[in-house]
Scaffold this motif. Structure first.
Motif, PDB file in Angstrom:
ATOM      1  N   GLY A  88       0.845  -1.184   0.000  1.00  0.00           N
ATOM      2  CA  GLY A  88       0.000   0.000   0.000  1.00  0.00           C
ATOM      3  C   GLY A  88       0.875   1.226   0.000  1.00  0.00           C
ATOM      4  N   PRO A  89       0.371   2.352  -0.497  1.00  0.00           N
ATOM      5  CA  PRO A  89       1.205   3.550  -0.585  1.00  0.00           C
ATOM      6  C   PRO A  89       1.502   4.148   0.779  1.00  0.00           C
ATOM      7  CG  PRO A  89      -1.061   4.029  -1.238  1.00  0.00           C
ATOM      8  CD  PRO A  89      -0.971   2.554  -1.049  1.00  0.00           C
ATOM      9  N   GLY A  90       2.755   4.529   0.980  1.00  0.00           N
ATOM     10  CA  GLY A  90       3.139   5.148   2.243  1.00  0.00           C
ATOM     11  C   GLY A  90       4.610   4.989   2.543  1.00  0.00           C
ATOM     12  N   GLU A  91       5.004   5.502   3.679  1.00  0.00           N
ATOM     13  CA  GLU A  91       6.400   5.510   4.083  1.00  0.00           C
ATOM     14  C   GLU A  91       6.678   4.606   5.270  1.00  0.00           C
ATOM     15  OE1 GLU A  91       7.215   9.599   4.818  1.00  0.00           O
ATOM     16  OE2 GLU A  91       6.921  10.201   2.724  1.00  0.00           O
ATOM     17  N   GLU A  92       5.635   4.034   5.874  1.00  0.00           N
ATOM     18  CA  GLU A  92       5.839   3.151   7.011  1.00  0.00           C
ATOM     19  C   GLU A  92       6.453   1.834   6.545  1.00  0.00           C
ATOM     20  OE1 GLU A  92       5.317   4.006  10.222  1.00  0.00           O
ATOM     21  OE2 GLU A  92       4.856   5.986   9.374  1.00  0.00           O
ATOM     22  N   PRO A  93       7.178   1.124   7.425  1.00  0.00           N
ATOM     23  CA  PRO A  93       7.689  -0.196   7.046  1.00  0.00           C
ATOM     24  C   PRO A  93       6.556  -1.100   6.558  1.00  0.00           C
ATOM     25  CG  PRO A  93       8.716   0.532   9.080  1.00  0.00           C
ATOM     26  CD  PRO A  93       7.637   1.534   8.768  1.00  0.00           C
ATOM     27  N   GLY A  94       6.782  -1.757   5.432  1.00  0.00           N
ATOM     28  CA  GLY A  94       5.760  -2.594   4.837  1.00  0.00           C
ATOM     29  C   GLY A  94       4.943  -1.896   3.768  1.00  0.00           C
ATOM     30  N   GLN A  95       5.035  -0.567   3.707  1.00  0.00           N
ATOM     31  CA  GLN A  95       4.391   0.199   2.651  1.00  0.00           C
ATOM     32  C   GLN A  95       5.425   0.560   1.583  1.00  0.00           C
ATOM     33  OE1 GLN A  95       2.737   3.462   5.041  1.00  0.00           O
ATOM     34  NE2 GLN A  95       0.709   2.513   4.900  1.00  0.00           N
ATOM     35  N   PHE A  96       4.945   1.058   0.450  1.00  0.00           N
ATOM     36  CA  PHE A  96       5.848   1.356  -0.668  1.00  0.00           C
ATOM     37  C   PHE A  96       5.532   2.703  -1.300  1.00  0.00           C
ATOM     38  CE2 PHE A  96       5.106  -3.339  -0.897  1.00  0.00           C
ATOM     39  CZ  PHE A  96       6.383  -3.761  -0.566  1.00  0.00           C
ATOM     40  N   ARG A  97       6.560   3.261  -1.891  1.00  0.00           N
ATOM     41  CA  ARG A  97       6.415   4.327  -2.872  1.00  0.00           C
ATOM     42  C   ARG A  97       7.256   3.921  -4.081  1.00  0.00           C
ATOM     43  NH1 ARG A  97       3.123   7.957  -1.203  1.00  0.00           N
ATOM     44  NH2 ARG A  97       2.997   8.608   0.985  1.00  0.00           N
ATOM     45  N   ARG A  98       6.619   3.265  -4.979  1.00  0.00           N
ATOM     46  CA  ARG A  98       7.192   2.689  -6.197  1.00  0.00           C
ATOM     47  C   ARG A  98       8.138   1.533  -5.906  1.00  0.00           C
ATOM     48  NH1 ARG A  98       8.585   5.685 -11.833  1.00  0.00           N
ATOM     49  NH2 ARG A  98       9.419   3.900 -12.935  1.00  0.00           N
ATOM     50  N   PRO A  99       7.596   0.351  -5.654  1.00  0.00           N
ATOM     51  CA  PRO A  99       8.451  -0.846  -5.546  1.00  0.00           C
ATOM     52  C   PRO A  99       8.959  -1.192  -6.953  1.00  0.00           C
ATOM     53  CG  PRO A  99       6.131  -1.470  -5.452  1.00  0.00           C
ATOM     54  CD  PRO A  99       6.167   0.026  -5.497  1.00  0.00           C
ATOM     55  N   GLN A 100      10.156  -0.737  -7.254  1.00  0.00           N
ATOM     56  CA  GLN A 100      10.607  -0.722  -8.642  1.00  0.00           C
ATOM     57  C   GLN A 100      11.105  -2.068  -9.150  1.00  0.00           C
ATOM     58  OE1 GLN A 100      10.381   1.656 -10.934  1.00  0.00           O
ATOM     59  NE2 GLN A 100      11.412   0.377 -12.452  1.00  0.00           N
ATOM     60  N   ASN A 101      11.777  -2.837  -8.297  1.00  0.00           N
ATOM     61  CA  ASN A 101      12.283  -4.128  -8.750  1.00  0.00           C
ATOM     62  C   ASN A 101      12.364  -5.106  -7.597  1.00  0.00           C
ATOM     63  OD1 ASN A 101      13.263  -5.170 -11.452  1.00  0.00           O
ATOM     64  ND2 ASN A 101      13.755  -2.999 -11.640  1.00  0.00           N
ATOM     65  N   LEU A 102      12.339  -6.390  -7.958  1.00  0.00           N
ATOM     66  CA  LEU A 102      12.308  -7.471  -6.989  1.00  0.00           C
ATOM     67  C   LEU A 102      13.465  -8.437  -7.227  1.00  0.00           C
ATOM     68  CD1 LEU A 102       8.524  -8.466  -7.330  1.00  0.00           C
ATOM     69  CD2 LEU A 102       9.500  -6.730  -5.811  1.00  0.00           C
ATOM     70  N   ALA A 103      13.852  -9.119  -6.184  1.00  0.00           N
ATOM     71  CA  ALA A 103      14.765 -10.261  -6.281  1.00  0.00           C
ATOM     72  C   ALA A 103      14.310 -11.274  -5.240  1.00  0.00           C
ATOM     73  CB  ALA A 103      16.207  -9.839  -6.032  1.00  0.00           C
ATOM     74  N   ILE A 104      14.613 -12.532  -5.476  1.00  0.00           N
ATOM     75  CA  ILE A 104      14.240 -13.581  -4.526  1.00  0.00           C
ATOM     76  C   ILE A 104      15.454 -14.449  -4.260  1.00  0.00           C
ATOM     77  CG2 ILE A 104      13.396 -15.191  -6.291  1.00  0.00           C
ATOM     78  CD1 ILE A 104      11.024 -15.724  -4.259  1.00  0.00           C
ATOM     79  N   ASP A 105      15.685 -14.787  -2.988  1.00  0.00           N
ATOM     80  CA  ASP A 105      16.890 -15.530  -2.641  1.00  0.00           C
ATOM     81  C   ASP A 105      16.595 -17.021  -2.476  1.00  0.00           C
ATOM     82  OD1 ASP A 105      15.827 -15.895  -0.052  1.00  0.00           O
ATOM     83  OD2 ASP A 105      16.992 -14.253   0.807  1.00  0.00           O
ATOM     84  N   ALA A 106      17.605 -17.767  -2.096  1.00  0.00           N
ATOM     85  CA  ALA A 106      17.477 -19.224  -1.994  1.00  0.00           C
ATOM     86  C   ALA A 106      16.522 -19.654  -0.893  1.00  0.00           C
ATOM     87  CB  ALA A 106      18.853 -19.842  -1.762  1.00  0.00           C
ATOM     88  N   GLU A 107      16.234 -18.764   0.034  1.00  0.00           N
ATOM     89  CA  GLU A 107      15.295 -19.061   1.111  1.00  0.00           C
ATOM     90  C   GLU A 107      13.906 -18.478   0.839  1.00  0.00           C
ATOM     91  OE1 GLU A 107      16.970 -18.024   4.883  1.00  0.00           O
ATOM     92  OE2 GLU A 107      18.927 -18.880   4.387  1.00  0.00           O
ATOM     93  N   ASP A 108      13.654 -18.100  -0.389  1.00  0.00           N
ATOM     94  CA  ASP A 108      12.371 -17.544  -0.818  1.00  0.00           C
ATOM     95  C   ASP A 108      12.016 -16.247  -0.096  1.00  0.00           C
ATOM     96  OD1 ASP A 108      11.794 -19.254  -2.875  1.00  0.00           O
ATOM     97  OD2 ASP A 108      10.499 -20.578  -1.700  1.00  0.00           O
ATOM     98  N   ARG A 109      13.011 -15.470   0.251  1.00  0.00           N
ATOM     99  CA  ARG A 109      12.748 -14.123   0.754  1.00  0.00           C
ATOM    100  C   ARG A 109      12.691 -13.176  -0.431  1.00  0.00           C
ATOM    101  NH1 ARG A 109      17.407 -14.484   5.304  1.00  0.00           N
ATOM    102  NH2 ARG A 109      18.522 -14.880   3.356  1.00  0.00           N
ATOM    103  N   ILE A 110      11.693 -12.296  -0.412  1.00  0.00           N
ATOM    104  CA  ILE A 110      11.497 -11.360  -1.509  1.00  0.00           C
ATOM    105  C   ILE A 110      12.122 -10.019  -1.129  1.00  0.00           C
ATOM    106  CG2 ILE A 110       9.797 -10.131  -2.914  1.00  0.00           C
ATOM    107  CD1 ILE A 110       8.632 -13.248  -1.294  1.00  0.00           C
ATOM    108  N   TRP A 111      13.081  -9.586  -1.933  1.00  0.00           N
ATOM    109  CA  TRP A 111      13.797  -8.332  -1.729  1.00  0.00           C
ATOM    110  C   TRP A 111      13.220  -7.288  -2.676  1.00  0.00           C
ATOM    111  CZ3 TRP A 111      18.338  -7.937   1.473  1.00  0.00           C
ATOM    112  CH2 TRP A 111      18.689  -9.136   2.117  1.00  0.00           C
ATOM    113  N   VAL A 112      12.954  -6.098  -2.128  1.00  0.00           N
ATOM    114  CA  VAL A 112      12.292  -5.048  -2.893  1.00  0.00           C
ATOM    115  C   VAL A 112      13.095  -3.759  -2.784  1.00  0.00           C
ATOM    116  CG1 VAL A 112      10.137  -3.789  -3.258  1.00  0.00           C
ATOM    117  CG2 VAL A 112      10.082  -6.078  -2.218  1.00  0.00           C
ATOM    118  N   VAL A 113      13.417  -3.131  -3.936  1.00  0.00           N
ATOM    119  CA  VAL A 113      13.926  -1.764  -3.879  1.00  0.00           C
ATOM    120  C   VAL A 113      12.719  -0.827  -3.918  1.00  0.00           C
ATOM    121  CG1 VAL A 113      16.314  -1.895  -4.660  1.00  0.00           C
ATOM    122  CG2 VAL A 113      14.511  -2.016  -6.345  1.00  0.00           C
ATOM    123  N   ASP A 114      12.493  -0.169  -2.789  1.00  0.00           N
ATOM    124  CA  ASP A 114      11.379   0.750  -2.590  1.00  0.00           C
ATOM    125  C   ASP A 114      11.875   2.131  -3.023  1.00  0.00           C
ATOM    126  OD1 ASP A 114       9.071   1.955  -1.683  1.00  0.00           O
ATOM    127  OD2 ASP A 114       9.452   1.584   0.441  1.00  0.00           O
TER     128      ASP A 114
END
Length: 312
Positions: free
Chosen positions: A181-207
């Motif tokens: 959802g839009p915002g600045e709090e942890p867990g919110q985003f302002r343009r989640p531009q790209n994703l990566a996923i690691d070997a433990e299935d954690r999703i990494w997001v550049v916000d």
């Protein structure tokens, strides 16, 4: 001041300036020159018009999309292999590319609210498409930025606009859940531009517009959040892409700082490469990067219409 001392000081200043010319110097170490620089501006095959997303497959083929909505395929030395266009582009061009576990190319068809899927030869796989309708409902999208696949075959699709969220889909493309959802709090985003996923299935997001990185599990639970706005080492300014090396490091492409920065997984800076400019080793609003099987980074130097390959 004695002449010898003055000469030594001048030489020291010259070396510092030389280091800044080819990259930022975050910890007193001069950045290395690029391993390879290639690409020219143009709309013919093998040339670029503001390239904005890149992916690399298991055969080390580079897939690059630019502002003409062409997806072009190259070898790791920049030799053009083949290419194709996405079906429509009048509304805008794709901004994300990812290779899934089957070797298929996932295309974030940003302004058409969908994830397209192609084989390595550029043949579209219509039954694998997700989305296509603008909206806030399950399976509907705003502007799609990227997609990744986890070890179970589930897909995660990021979007920005009115929604700024990530949606999860089954291997068959069925909506499962969403978070953000839009915002600045942890867990919110302002343009989640790209994703990566690691070997433990954690999703990494550049916000991107919050100038930070966020990490989630497959159910959308926040695991980590780090980064803040700035230009000094350890800070971020419009991070647009990220790559994990599987060895405890993350590389981030900073559109606003014209550089690539290397971090530990908990956000400690290990150095940065690049500075604003048009010379070899300089960048002009880089959009994305990819890491090949030899560990080399291929950086889309977007407003210079080229690719720079670095060992970092």
């Amino acid at each position: 001041m004695p002449k010898l001392r003055l000469h030594a000081l001048l030489l020291h200043c010259f070396l510092i300036l030389l280091g800044l010319a080819v990259g930022c110097v975050p910890h007193g170490d001069r950045s290395e020159a690029p391993d390879l620089v290639w690409g020219l501006r143009g709309i013919s095959s093998g040339r670029f018009q503001k390239p904005r997303a890149i992916a690399v497959d298991d055969a080390d083929r580079l897939y690059i999309v630019d502002m003409t909505a062409r997806i072009q395929v190259f070898d790791v030395d920049g030799t053009y292999l083949h290419g194709w266009h996405t079906p429509e582009s009048a509304n805008g061009r794709p901004s994300g590319l990812t290779i899934d576990r089957q070797g298929r190319l996932l295309v974030a068809d940003t302004h058409y609210y969908q994830m397209l899927v192609y084989d390595s030869e550029g043949n579209e796989i219509p039954e694998a498409k997700i989305g296509g309708t603008m909206g806030h409902g399950p399976g509907e999208f705003g502007f799609v930025t990227d997609a990744v696949e986890d070890s179970q075959g589930n897909y995660y699709v990021a979007e920005y606009g009115d929604f700024d969220r990530i949606q999860k889909f089954s291997p068959e493309g069925e909506y499962l859940l969403e978070w953000g959802g839009p915002g600045e709090e942890p867990g919110q985003f302002r343009r989640p531009q790209n994703l990566a996923i690691d070997a433990e299935d954690r999703i990494w997001v550049v916000d991107a517009c919050n100038h930070r990185v966020q990490v989630f599990d497959t159910e959308g639970m926040l695991l980590d959040c780090w980064g803040s706005e700035g230009s000094e080492p350890g800070k971020l300014y419009y991070p647009y892409d990220l790559v994990l090396d599987g060895k405890g490091h993350i590389y981030i492409c900073e559109y606003g700082n014209h550089r690539i920065q290397k971090f530990t997984l908990d956000g400690n800076s290990l150095g940065c490469w690049g500075s604003q400019g048009r010379e070899s080793g300089q960048l002009n609003n880089p959009w994305a990067l990819a890491r090949d099987s030899q560990g080399r980074l291929h950086v889309l130097d977007s407003n210079n219409h080229r690719v720079q390959r670095i060992i970092f």
